[in-house]
Each structure stands twice: as structure tokens, then as C-alpha cells.
Scaffold this active site. Structure first.
Site, PDB file in Angstrom:
ATOM      1  N   LYS A 115       0.834  -1.212   0.000  1.00 14.61           N
ATOM      2  CA  LYS A 115       0.000   0.000   0.000  1.00 14.61           C
ATOM      3  C   LYS A 115       0.860   1.249   0.000  1.00 14.61           C
ATOM      4  O   LYS A 115       0.481   2.252  -0.597  1.00 14.61           O
ATOM      5  CB  LYS A 115      -0.934   0.003   1.211  1.00 14.61           C
ATOM      6  CG  LYS A 115      -1.995  -1.071   1.088  1.00 14.61           C
ATOM      7  CD  LYS A 115      -3.380  -0.556   1.360  1.00 14.61           C
ATOM      8  CE  LYS A 115      -4.379  -1.514   0.749  1.00 14.61           C
ATOM      9  NZ  LYS A 115      -5.524  -1.792   1.507  1.00 14.61           N
ATOM     10  N   LYS A 197      -3.674 -10.321  -7.279  1.00 10.43           N
ATOM     11  CA  LYS A 197      -4.917 -10.604  -6.566  1.00 10.43           C
ATOM     12  C   LYS A 197      -6.088  -9.783  -7.119  1.00 10.43           C
ATOM     13  O   LYS A 197      -5.893  -8.634  -7.493  1.00 10.43           O
ATOM     14  CB  LYS A 197      -4.687 -10.239  -5.088  1.00 10.43           C
ATOM     15  CG  LYS A 197      -5.702 -10.734  -4.126  1.00 10.43           C
ATOM     16  CD  LYS A 197      -5.446 -10.180  -2.731  1.00 10.43           C
ATOM     17  CE  LYS A 197      -5.722  -8.690  -2.673  1.00 10.43           C
ATOM     18  NZ  LYS A 197      -5.806  -8.131  -1.334  1.00 10.43           N
ATOM     19  N   LYS A 200     -10.427  -4.626  -4.958  1.00 10.87           N
ATOM     20  CA  LYS A 200     -11.419  -3.555  -5.122  1.00 10.87           C
ATOM     21  C   LYS A 200     -10.860  -2.419  -5.949  1.00 10.87           C
ATOM     22  O   LYS A 200     -11.565  -1.769  -6.688  1.00 10.87           O
ATOM     23  CB  LYS A 200     -11.779  -2.955  -3.761  1.00 10.87           C
ATOM     24  CG  LYS A 200     -12.359  -3.911  -2.786  1.00 10.87           C
ATOM     25  CD  LYS A 200     -12.401  -3.281  -1.393  1.00 10.87           C
ATOM     26  CE  LYS A 200     -12.750  -4.312  -0.350  1.00 10.87           C
ATOM     27  NZ  LYS A 200     -12.099  -4.125   0.922  1.00 10.87           N
TER      28      LYS A 200
HETATM   29  P1  TYM Z   1     -10.262  -6.493   2.894  1.00  5.90           P
HETATM   30  O1  TYM Z   1     -11.353  -5.490   3.049  1.00  5.90           O
HETATM   31  O2  TYM Z   1      -9.109  -6.143   2.022  1.00  5.90           O
HETATM   32  O3  TYM Z   1     -10.827  -7.852   2.366  1.00  5.90           O
HETATM   33  C1  TYM Z   1     -11.949  -8.461   2.984  1.00  5.90           C
HETATM   34  C2  TYM Z   1     -11.842  -9.964   3.034  1.00  5.90           C
HETATM   35  O4  TYM Z   1     -11.847 -10.527   1.726  1.00  5.90           O
HETATM   36  C3  TYM Z   1     -10.696 -11.314   1.518  1.00  5.90           C
HETATM   37  N1  TYM Z   1     -10.267 -11.108   0.125  1.00  5.90           N
HETATM   38  C4  TYM Z   1     -10.003 -12.086  -0.735  1.00  5.90           C
HETATM   39  N2  TYM Z   1     -10.061 -13.426  -0.618  1.00  5.90           N
HETATM   40  C5  TYM Z   1      -9.724 -14.157  -1.705  1.00  5.90           C
HETATM   41  N3  TYM Z   1      -9.341 -13.620  -2.875  1.00  5.90           N
HETATM   42  C6  TYM Z   1      -9.275 -12.286  -3.054  1.00  5.90           C
HETATM   43  N4  TYM Z   1      -8.911 -11.768  -4.213  1.00  5.90           N
HETATM   44  C7  TYM Z   1      -9.621 -11.457  -1.943  1.00  5.90           C
HETATM   45  N5  TYM Z   1      -9.675 -10.107  -1.765  1.00  5.90           N
HETATM   46  C8  TYM Z   1     -10.080  -9.922  -0.494  1.00  5.90           C
HETATM   47  C9  TYM Z   1      -9.669 -10.784   2.509  1.00  5.90           C
HETATM   48  O5  TYM Z   1      -8.701 -11.741   2.815  1.00  5.90           O
HETATM   49  C10 TYM Z   1     -10.553 -10.445   3.690  1.00  5.90           C
HETATM   50  O6  TYM Z   1     -10.832 -11.595   4.461  1.00  5.90           O
HETATM   51  N6  TYM Z   1      -7.824  -5.852   7.185  1.00  5.90           N
HETATM   52  C11 TYM Z   1      -8.965  -6.502   6.569  1.00  5.90           C
HETATM   53  C12 TYM Z   1     -10.281  -6.091   7.166  1.00  5.90           C
HETATM   54  C13 TYM Z   1     -10.332  -6.239   8.639  1.00  5.90           C
HETATM   55  C14 TYM Z   1     -10.455  -7.461   9.361  1.00  5.90           C
HETATM   56  C15 TYM Z   1     -10.441  -7.083  10.747  1.00  5.90           C
HETATM   57  C16 TYM Z   1     -10.568  -8.799   8.998  1.00  5.90           C
HETATM   58  C17 TYM Z   1     -10.254  -5.222   9.539  1.00  5.90           C
HETATM   59  N7  TYM Z   1     -10.328  -5.735  10.794  1.00  5.90           N
HETATM   60  C18 TYM Z   1     -10.539  -8.035  11.748  1.00  5.90           C
HETATM   61  C19 TYM Z   1     -10.661  -9.753  10.022  1.00  5.90           C
HETATM   62  C20 TYM Z   1     -10.640  -9.374  11.382  1.00  5.90           C
HETATM   63  C21 TYM Z   1      -8.976  -6.140   5.100  1.00  5.90           C
HETATM   64  O7  TYM Z   1      -8.421  -5.159   4.690  1.00  5.90           O
HETATM   65  O8  TYM Z   1      -9.752  -6.936   4.337  1.00  5.90           O
END
Ligand code: TYM
Length: 333
Positions: A115, A197, A200
Site C-alpha cells: 500500500k 490478486k 477492489k
Molecule cells: P479487505 O477489506 O481487504 O478484504 C476483505 C476480506 O476478503 C478477503 N479477500 C479475498 N479473498 C480471496 N481472494 C481475493 N482476491 C480477496 N480479496 C479480499 C480478505 O482476505 C478479507 O478476508 N484488514 C482486513 C479487514 C479487517 C479485518 C479485521 C478482517 C479489519 N479488521 C478483523 C478480520 C478481522 C482487510 O483489509 O480486508
């Protein structure tokens, strides 16, 4: 005596629209667990602002995300659904945990490195200490499992390290959580660049499928998906990343194994395979999109859900926070 239910918790940043990646990597595995576990899922709006957001879009997306969670099968009667910023204990414990995470550990986080490379003009403190807030999100609820995609494994491991360090000083305050990562779908790749990957932020490139994309868009994205110069459907992520990614998606939505998929498309080219994957995704997402659109029109219902969710979450979170404050030596209010 009845055994206490285990707890699950996870969140997603409303920094962009929900993608097929987050659905297959995370949400799909949340919905099925409500009977067995006490489940907490939230919209991680505090995390979203580590990258500059348009306020109007952030507010809209946060509510849409809630509607989509429910449409994906998270029944608000059985799951606690809330907005992270509504439960002030997250920010408070986040601060405390900042003081128990090491500069070196935070510097090693791949997400921070990625990032900060992508946002070179805004490498802010929040981006760096993000895993401390995430550790607070998790530890407040003392969960057994944290269902996430593969890219969050490192953050959950750091949460473990922080909890262990804290417990080492003050005794058993935090339960040590385990990541819960699906066997198929933990890392869905971009359709236009199968070596990166699906995310978004890369939707403009035609590599990302959104949960709310209409069928025509999904069909087009899969028809154009990058494959290779061969003509047979075979799972080999190193040599055939595009085809393997499509197989993963197909497997995750249909439940078929890679062998079954190879057999199904034996002797047929990608011209048959790619639209078939698109069709399977369209049919999986159709009811979700329809239900989410319906729910989005019912703002009063959504408000009722997130208010009740925050109240319940706050009650649980406060118990942990109070314990932490006492342990570190703050005077009780
Ligand atoms: P974030 O918002 O980037 O993604 C949300 C969830 O989706 C999964 N994910 C994917 N899985 C498979 N293939 C992909 N291409 C893909 N893109 C996203 C991510 O692994 C995630 O599970 N830091 C976290 C959000 C968060 C969180 C937490 C998660 C904040 N606090 C506490 C668990 C517990 C994040 O940025 O996810």
C-alpha cells in the site's frame, strides 16, 4: 451443562465495492456458521480511511456492504452485524495495542509495503499501525476463529504475537485466535492479470468482478479473462495461472473438484469453458444482487440492524476493554 458456543469474527473495509474475491475468500464462509458459532461481522470503516476516501462514497458503501452481508445469508437475528466506528472500544483498544506492537513487526507487513508503494504521497501513520487496530477488532471479542482470505493471514499472525506479548506481561487477558482460511478460494486472482490478486482498487482493468455487477458485465469479464496459448482445461497455477484461477472460481461456486472440472471440459476449448464459469458466477450472484438491491431501499431496516448490532458488540467489547484498562493500570472511571 451446555458447552459455550465458539466465536467467529471478521470484517471488510468499505473502501470499494465488494468483489467476488472477498465473497469467495471470506463472506461465503461466514454465512454457513451462524448456528455453530457466535458470529460478529462488521464494516471496517475506520480501516478504510487509511487510504483517502470520498466521504459520500464511504457512507454509501458502508450501508451497501451491510445490505450485501445480509443478502449473502448473514441473518441479523443470528449474527451481530455492525459498523466499526459505532463501537468506540475498537479505536481505544487499538491505541493500547499500538504500544505492544514493535516497529520492526509492523514494517514487515506485506500489505503495508504494497500500500505504501501504491500510495507514495500518503504513507500515513494509520497505514503503518493498521494491524494494531485489526488486532483490537479481533481481541475485543475473544474469538476462536477469524475467517479471512489468504492475504490477511499475516495480520492475524501479528495479532497472535501482540496478544501473546500482552498476556505474557499481564496474564491471560486475550484468547489467541486462529485464522480460518478456505481450502478453495482463499486467493482469487484478477481476471485480466492472473498473477495479481483480484482487488477492489483494480476494477477499471476488467480484472475484478463485483458482487453487484449485472449479468451482462459478468459474462463479458469472463469471456475476456486472460488464459494461455494452450487449449485444454488443466489445474497448474504456476504454468496456467489464468485457467487455474477460473477453475478455482468454478470449483468454489459449484463445489466440483478440479478433477471433475477437467473431465467436464475435456476436449472443449476455452471458448466453452470461460462462458461456463461466467454463467456459474452469474447464477451464484443473482439472488445476492437482487436481495441487496431490495434491502438498500429499506434504510429504516438497515438502521435497525446496525444499531442493534453496535449495541450488542459494544457490550461484549467493553468487558474486554475494561479488563485491559485495569491490567495496564488506568484508574477506573
Ligand atoms: P479487505 O477489506 O481487504 O478484504 C476483505 C476480506 O476478503 C478477503 N479477500 C479475498 N479473498 C480471496 N481472494 C481475493 N482476491 C480477496 N480479496 C479480499 C480478505 O482476505 C478479507 O478476508 N484488514 C482486513 C479487514 C479487517 C479485518 C479485521 C478482517 C479489519 N479488521 C478483523 C478480520 C478481522 C482487510 O483489509 O480486508
Amino acid at each position: 451443562m451446555e458447552e459455550a458456543k465458539k466465536t467467529m469474527l471478521s470484517g471488510i473495509k468499505p473502501s470499494g465495492d465488494l468483489t467476488l474475491g472477498s465473497y469467495l475468500g471470506a463472506i461465503k464462509n461466514w454465512a454457513a456458521r451462524a448456528e455453530e458459532y457466535d458470529c460478529y461481522y462488521f464494516m471496517a470503516d475506520l480501516h478504510a480511511i487509511t487510504v483517502r476516501q470520498n466521504p459520500v462514497d464511504l457512507r454509501r458503501r458502508t450501508l451497501e456492504q451491510l445490505a450485501q452481508y445480509i443478502a449473502c445469508g448473514l441473518d441479523p437475528e443470528k449474527n451481530t452485524l455492525f459498523i466499526q466506528s459505532h463501537v468506540h472500544q475498537h479505536a481505544e483498544l487499538g491505541w493500547v495495542l499500538n504500544c505492544y506492537a514493535m516497529f520492526g513487526e509492523l514494517s514487515r507487513m506485506t500489505q503495508f509495503k504494497d500500500k505504501s508503494a501504491k500510495n507514495a504521497d500518503n504513507i500515513n501513520g494509520g497505514l503503518f499501525t493498521y494491524p494494531c487496530l485489526m488486532a483490537a477488532d479481533i481481541l475485543l471479542y475473544q474469538p476462536d476463529y477469524v475467517p479471512v482470505g489468504d492475504d490477511q493471514r499475516q495480520h492475524v499472525e501479528l495479532c497472535h504475537a501482540i496478544a501473546r506479548r500482552f498476556n505474557g506481561v499481564y496474564g491471560d487477558v486475550f484468547k489467541l485466535p486462529e485464522p480460518y482460511i478456505p481450502k478453495v478460494g482463499a486467493r482469487i486472482m484478477s481476471l485480466s492479470d492472473p498473477t495479481s490478486k483480484m482487488s477492489k482498487s483494480e476494477e477499471e482493468n476488467g480484472g475484478t468482478v463485483l458482487l453487484m455487477d449485472p449479468p451482462e458485465t459478468i459474462a463479458r469479464l469472463f469471456k475476456r479473462a486472460v488464459t494461455d496459448s494452450e487449449t485444454f482445461v488443466h489445474y497448474d497455477p504456476a504454468r496456467k495461472p489464468g485457467v487455474s484461477n477460473l477453475m478455482t472460481i468454478y470449483s468454489a461456486v459449484t463445489g466440483k473438484s478440479y478433477d471433475e472440472i477437467e473431465a467436464e471440459f475435456a476436449g472443449q476449448g476455452y471458448g466453452v469453458f470461460k462462458p461456463a464459469v461466467g454463467e456459474a458466477v452469474i447464477e451464484t450472484l443473482r439472488p445476492i444482487r437482487e436481495e441487496a438491491s431490495r434491502l438498500m431501499k429499506d434504510k429504516a431496516y438497515l438502521e435497525g440492524v446496525y444499531r442493534a448490532g453496535a449495541e450488542k458488540a459494544s457490550h461484549i467489547a467493553e468487558k474486554t476493554l475494561r479488563k485491559v484498562y485495569k491490567k495496564v493500570g488506568f484508574v477506573a472511571r
